[in-house]
Design a protein around this motif. Structure first.
Motif, PDB file in Angstrom:
ATOM      1  N   VAL A   1       0.858  -1.173   0.000  1.00  0.00           N
ATOM      2  CA  VAL A   1       0.000   0.000   0.000  1.00  0.00           C
ATOM      3  C   VAL A   1       0.904   1.237   0.000  1.00  0.00           C
ATOM      4  CG1 VAL A   1      -0.219   0.051   2.529  1.00  0.00           C
ATOM      5  CG2 VAL A   1      -1.911   1.231   1.119  1.00  0.00           C
ATOM      6  N   ALA A   2       0.640   2.149  -0.924  1.00  0.00           N
ATOM      7  CA  ALA A   2       1.432   3.379  -1.055  1.00  0.00           C
ATOM      8  C   ALA A   2       0.625   4.559  -0.513  1.00  0.00           C
ATOM      9  CB  ALA A   2       1.814   3.633  -2.500  1.00  0.00           C
ATOM     10  N   ILE A   3       1.302   5.397   0.263  1.00  0.00           N
ATOM     11  CA  ILE A   3       0.641   6.533   0.910  1.00  0.00           C
ATOM     12  C   ILE A   3       1.428   7.790   0.599  1.00  0.00           C
ATOM     13  CG2 ILE A   3      -0.040   7.547   3.119  1.00  0.00           C
ATOM     14  CD1 ILE A   3      -0.184   4.690   4.215  1.00  0.00           C
ATOM     15  N   ASN A   4       0.727   8.846   0.168  1.00  0.00           N
ATOM     16  CA  ASN A   4       1.369  10.131  -0.105  1.00  0.00           C
ATOM     17  C   ASN A   4       1.581  10.885   1.208  1.00  0.00           C
ATOM     18  OD1 ASN A   4       1.408  10.516  -3.219  1.00  0.00           O
ATOM     19  ND2 ASN A   4      -0.633   9.693  -2.767  1.00  0.00           N
ATOM     20  N   VAL A   5       2.768  11.430   1.383  1.00  0.00           N
ATOM     21  CA  VAL A   5       3.109  12.196   2.586  1.00  0.00           C
ATOM     22  C   VAL A   5       3.590  13.581   2.168  1.00  0.00           C
ATOM     23  CG1 VAL A   5       4.640  12.325   4.592  1.00  0.00           C
ATOM     24  CG2 VAL A   5       3.691  10.128   3.888  1.00  0.00           C
ATOM     25  N   SER A   6       3.052  14.609   2.796  1.00  0.00           N
ATOM     26  CA  SER A   6       3.412  15.986   2.444  1.00  0.00           C
ATOM     27  C   SER A   6       4.676  16.417   3.175  1.00  0.00           C
ATOM     28  CB  SER A   6       2.270  16.945   2.783  1.00  0.00           C
ATOM     29  OG  SER A   6       2.173  17.108   4.183  1.00  0.00           O
TER      30      SER A   6
ATOM     31  N   THR B   1       7.352  14.002  -2.764  1.00  0.00           N
ATOM     32  CA  THR B   1       7.726  14.761  -3.964  1.00  0.00           C
ATOM     33  C   THR B   1       9.028  15.508  -3.704  1.00  0.00           C
ATOM     34  OG1 THR B   1       6.459  16.705  -3.299  1.00  0.00           O
ATOM     35  CG2 THR B   1       5.306  15.054  -4.605  1.00  0.00           C
ATOM     36  N   GLU B   2       9.593  16.043  -4.763  1.00  0.00           N
ATOM     37  CA  GLU B   2      10.872  16.746  -4.647  1.00  0.00           C
ATOM     38  C   GLU B   2      10.759  18.023  -3.814  1.00  0.00           C
ATOM     39  OE1 GLU B   2      12.736  15.818  -8.997  1.00  0.00           O
ATOM     40  OE2 GLU B   2      10.815  16.856  -8.854  1.00  0.00           O
ATOM     41  N   SER B   3       9.546  18.569  -3.664  1.00  0.00           N
ATOM     42  CA  SER B   3       9.380  19.789  -2.870  1.00  0.00           C
ATOM     43  C   SER B   3       9.767  19.577  -1.421  1.00  0.00           C
ATOM     44  CB  SER B   3       7.927  20.283  -2.956  1.00  0.00           C
ATOM     45  OG  SER B   3       7.046  19.317  -2.408  1.00  0.00           O
ATOM     46  N   VAL B   4       9.727  18.298  -0.972  1.00  0.00           N
ATOM     47  CA  VAL B   4      10.119  18.002   0.409  1.00  0.00           C
ATOM     48  C   VAL B   4      11.547  18.459   0.657  1.00  0.00           C
ATOM     49  CG1 VAL B   4      10.681  16.112   1.988  1.00  0.00           C
ATOM     50  CG2 VAL B   4       8.527  16.098   0.727  1.00  0.00           C
ATOM     51  N   PHE B   5      12.429  18.248  -0.286  1.00  0.00           N
ATOM     52  CA  PHE B   5      13.835  18.576  -0.093  1.00  0.00           C
ATOM     53  C   PHE B   5      14.089  20.072  -0.261  1.00  0.00           C
ATOM     54  CE2 PHE B   5      13.443  14.239  -1.642  1.00  0.00           C
ATOM     55  CZ  PHE B   5      14.112  13.535  -0.648  1.00  0.00           C
ATOM     56  N   LEU B   6      13.257  20.742  -1.024  1.00  0.00           N
ATOM     57  CA  LEU B   6      13.414  22.179  -1.192  1.00  0.00           C
ATOM     58  C   LEU B   6      12.973  22.943   0.050  1.00  0.00           C
ATOM     59  CD1 LEU B   6      12.182  22.724  -4.857  1.00  0.00           C
ATOM     60  CD2 LEU B   6      14.506  23.022  -3.985  1.00  0.00           C
TER      61      LEU B   6
END
Length: 783
Positions: free
Chosen positions: A612-617, A649-654
């Motif tokens: 199961v895949a879950i999106n995390v902000s 998403t890549e925004s996590v690292f930004l």
């Protein structure tokens, strides 16, 4: 026992002391002089009133009595009034150099003489006087007693020595005339008058003592002023009626940098203005002081610029006009002090209150004032003004990755670029953080404001170099035109802010103008946020699961959990609308925790080979408790960590300076799989893949659609991602495959997994369970 001095100081003079019945005291003379002072210059009044009332009484008695008796009594009373006036005329009433005891006793004696005369008047008809005669004489005698109480109330013993015998005589006469009730009234009236005189005398002494205390304090202040002139760092100054300096003290002369004798007779304005005296070009504050002195007005703490030895200084001056005893104006007397350092500090504080310390630009307060002026002028001249609100894009990433000192230097460079763009009639300021604003006066049209906004975006978007770092930021700009978009500062600012939100919603680095529909959108956003805050408690969220299959044979290998929101007021709300709002309102953490726990619980009902895949902000990953929440969800549900996949998403690292990467490493250490979503659509960097051990790279649907249409760029990107993933030991998942052509294209390029409508739409948890009653490949194909 208190001395008389103590009694005077305490405003507590007993009646017996005022009447002269108390023990003798060495200060009793002072008390008597305070009592006698009000009699000064009242001799003629007493004489005229005494003769007038004697004549009235004589005329009244002449109606009933022989003329000789009535006239004789009236003549005797008038002769007594003249004699008493003569005796009192030369007495030194209130002279502080005399004891006043003799004068006090003389007043008492004359009061007794007068009482005898007026007391006899009731009995002139005989031992049984008629009632009308007694009433007439009592009325006149009562007027005499009232006159005495008003004129000589400060000497209560004299008043009592007159009022008591006359009242008693009148009362006896009234009894003899057959009116005992009236006799009682006469006695009560006399008693009240006596009490009045005593109380009034005490009040008089208190007032006189207060006057003396004030006089003593005035003298004390004069002494203190002289001491102040000699010992203080400030100085006293004085002018004549022509506003020329007189009695110049050495301290004032030193402050003016001149000789005291040379300053004597110099106009004050000339001494303060220096070389400006010749040109007449005085500072405004000196003009204001000169006008107040010309009008002979007092002034206090007036700060004026002065020139001493060619150098500017600031003085604080206070003064009041001087008058002689006759009220003639003599000049001014005042005090001054040098407040140059305090003035410089106050100016610095005022500047700090109105300007931003980091950039030197006007702050929010100054911008609001300038916007108010622009709106006022626009309304009066029927023209336009504008407000541009600027928010930097990607600035938080600079702060988080390189630190606030680098961010501050970047803001200073942005401010310098803004100032370089602006022309006359434009004001630029910093609202706070990474927000700026520009006020435009007399803007010709909304197009002109938009053109300026675009120039600002181009200027801000150029690269920066800060501490050997090359940095890139953008700008989102919203603008509103006044007064059509708002006739007040608050309204225009709010509408420019709404336009800024519109610009940011478009992805940033664009300019957006205000339109009326933004209010409806803002209200919709407000209602949505309000409903969103109670959605968890009301159980309005539901998870749907979209299948993920193996690209080679279409075998089901897991699901992606996707949240859905059904609200009674708003209906079905798409995640694209409420997820960003939940992040802004800081509601994403509790919602994300619910998604995590629910998905783990549902996944335990599936076959053990399915993930199961879950999106995390990004907001969830900045929460220090997130790792413990994940562990708790796995423990409570019993789901093995290998079956859970976290998508970021890549925004996590930004947005994070390294904390998110560390947290992700902790999750990987637990055995949890990690997926990089939307790779290639944002600020892609191979450094993310090098620093973090991702299990899967997800290819965005836009590349899938482009590759199916033969786009060379999309095909190249997908092949590059697949090759990169293979070399790093990662799998790839292509999102959004909806047609057979898209599926075949993805397979041909070597993607590991496929997700999209072709294999199944997101479905409720109950529908997922029905898939397991059939072979996986057939079930997915049927879906």
């Amino acid at each position: 026992m208190k001395s008389l001095t103590d009694q005077l100081a305490a405003d507590d003079i007993p009646a017996r002391t005022l009447l002269g019945l108390g023990p003798r005291d060495e200060d009793v003379g002072k008390l008597r002089q305070l009592q006698l002072a009000p009699l000064r210059n009242k001799g003629k009044l007493r004489l005229s009133m005494g003769i007038a009332l004697a004549l009235v009484a004589g005329c009244t008695m002449a109606v009933r009595l022989p003329l000789a008796i009535a006239g004789g009594w009236a003549l005797a009373t008038m002769i007594f009034a003249l004699w008493s006036h003569h005796r009192f005329r030369t007495l030194p009433f209130g002279d502080p150099r005399l004891a006043g005891l003799a004068e006090h006793r003389q007043c008492n004696r004359h009061a007794i003489y007068g009482a005898i005369l007026w007391g006899v008047s009731f009995w002139l008809p005989g031992v049984a006087p008629p009632l009308d005669h007694v009433l007439s004489m009592w009325t006149i005698a009562l007027l005499v007693m009232l006159m005495l109480a008003m004129v000589a109330h400060s000497i209560p013993m004299a008043c009592i020595l007159f009022i008591a015998p006359v009242s008693l005589s009148a009362a006896v006469a009234l009894v003899r005339a057959g009116a005992p009730q009236l006799a009682g009234i006469a006695l009560i009236a006399g008693l009240l008058l006596c009490v009045f005189c005593v109380r009034f005398a005490q009040t008089h002494i208190r007032f006189r003592r207060a006057e003396e205390t004030l006089h003593e304090k005035t003298e004390t202040v004069s002494l203190l002023l002289r001491e102040f002139e000699e010992t203080s760092a400030d100085w006293l100054w004085q002018t004549d009626n022509a506003r020329r300096l007189v009695h110049v003290s050495p301290r004032l002369a030193f402050a003016l940098g001149a000789n005291a004798e040379a300053l004597e007779g110099t106009p004050l304005l000339q001494a303060l203005s220096g070389d400006a005296w010749e040109t007449g070009n005085f500072p405004k504050a000196l003009h204001a002081m000169a006008e107040r002195m010309k009008r002979r007005e007092s002034f206090s703490n007036l700060t004026v610029p002065v020139t001493i030895g060619g150098k500017p200084r600031w003085w604080e001056l206070s003064a009041s006009p001087r008058l002689d005893e006759g009220g003639k104006f003599l000049g001014f007397r005042g005090v001054g002090s040098d407040v140059t350092e305090q003035h410089a500090t106050a100016e610095q504080i005022a500047r700090m209150a109105r300007f931003d310390n980091l950039t030197g630009l006007p702050n929010r307060l100054s911008l609001n004032e300038d916007l108010a002026r622009a709106l006022t002028h626009a309304l009066e001249a029927k023209s336009r003004c504008a407000m541009l609100m600027i928010d930097l894009d990607r600035f938080k990433a600079v702060n988080d990755t390189l630190g606030h000192p680098v961010g501050d230097k970047l803001l200073a460079q942005v401010a310098a670029r803004l100032k370089g763009i602006l022309d006359r009639g434009m004001t630029c300021g910093r609202l706070g953080g990474d927000e700026f604003a520009v006020i435009l006066h007399n803007v010709p049209s909304a197009t002109a404001a938009e053109d300026l906004a675009k120039r600002i975006i181009v200027a801000i978007s150029r690269p920066y170099v800060v501490d050997n770092h090359q940095l890139f930021v953008g700008a989102s700009i919203g603008f509103a035109i006044g007064p059509q978009d708002g006739a007040t500062v608050e309204t225009l600012t709010r509408n420019a802010d709404l336009a800024l939100y519109k610009s940011k919603d478009r992805g940033g680095n664009v300019a957006a103008g205000y339109v009326a529909s933004l209010h409806a959108q803002a209200e919709e956003r407000r209602v949505m946020e309000q409903e969103l805050r109670g959605a968890l408690e009301r159980g309005e969220f539901e998870l749907h699961y979209q299948p993920v299959v193996t690209a080679t044979d279409g075998t089901l290998n897991g699901f992606e959990a996707l949240i859905r929101w059904r609200n009674q007021k708003l209906g079905n709300v798409s995640p694209g609308r409420f997820i960003p709002l939940a992040e802004d309102a800081r509601l994403i953490s509790p919602i994300g925790e619910w998604v995590l726990r629910t998905a783990c619980h549902e996944a335990m009902k599936w076959p053990s080979n399915l993930k199961v895949a879950i999106n995390v902000s990004a907001d969830q990953l900045t929460d220090p408790n997130f790792a413990s929440v994940v562990v708790s969800a796995l423990a409570q549900s019993g789901l093995p960590p290998q079956r859970l996949e976290i998508e970021v998403t890549e925004s996590v690292f930004l947005r994070d300076g390294g904390g998110a990467a560390q947290l992700l490493d902790q999750l990987i250490g637990l055995g949890i799989r990690l997926s990089l979503d939307d790779f290639g659509t944002g600020y892609s960097s191979l450094g993310y893949l090098r620093k973090t051990q991702f299990s899967t790279i997800k290819v965005d649907r836009s590349f899938v659609v482009g590759a199916a249409k033969g786009s060379i760029e999309s095909i190249a990107i997908i092949r590059a991602v697949v090759a990169l993933a293979d070399s790093l030991g990662m799998s790839t998942t292509a999102e959004g495959a909806e047609t057979e052509l898209e599926v075949e294209t993805i397979r041909a390029m070597g993607c590991s997994n496929i997700q999209g409508y072709y294999y199944g739409r997101p479905m409720p948890a109950a529908d997922v369970l029905t898939l397991f009653n059939r072979p996986a490949s057939l079930a997915i194909a049927a879906a």
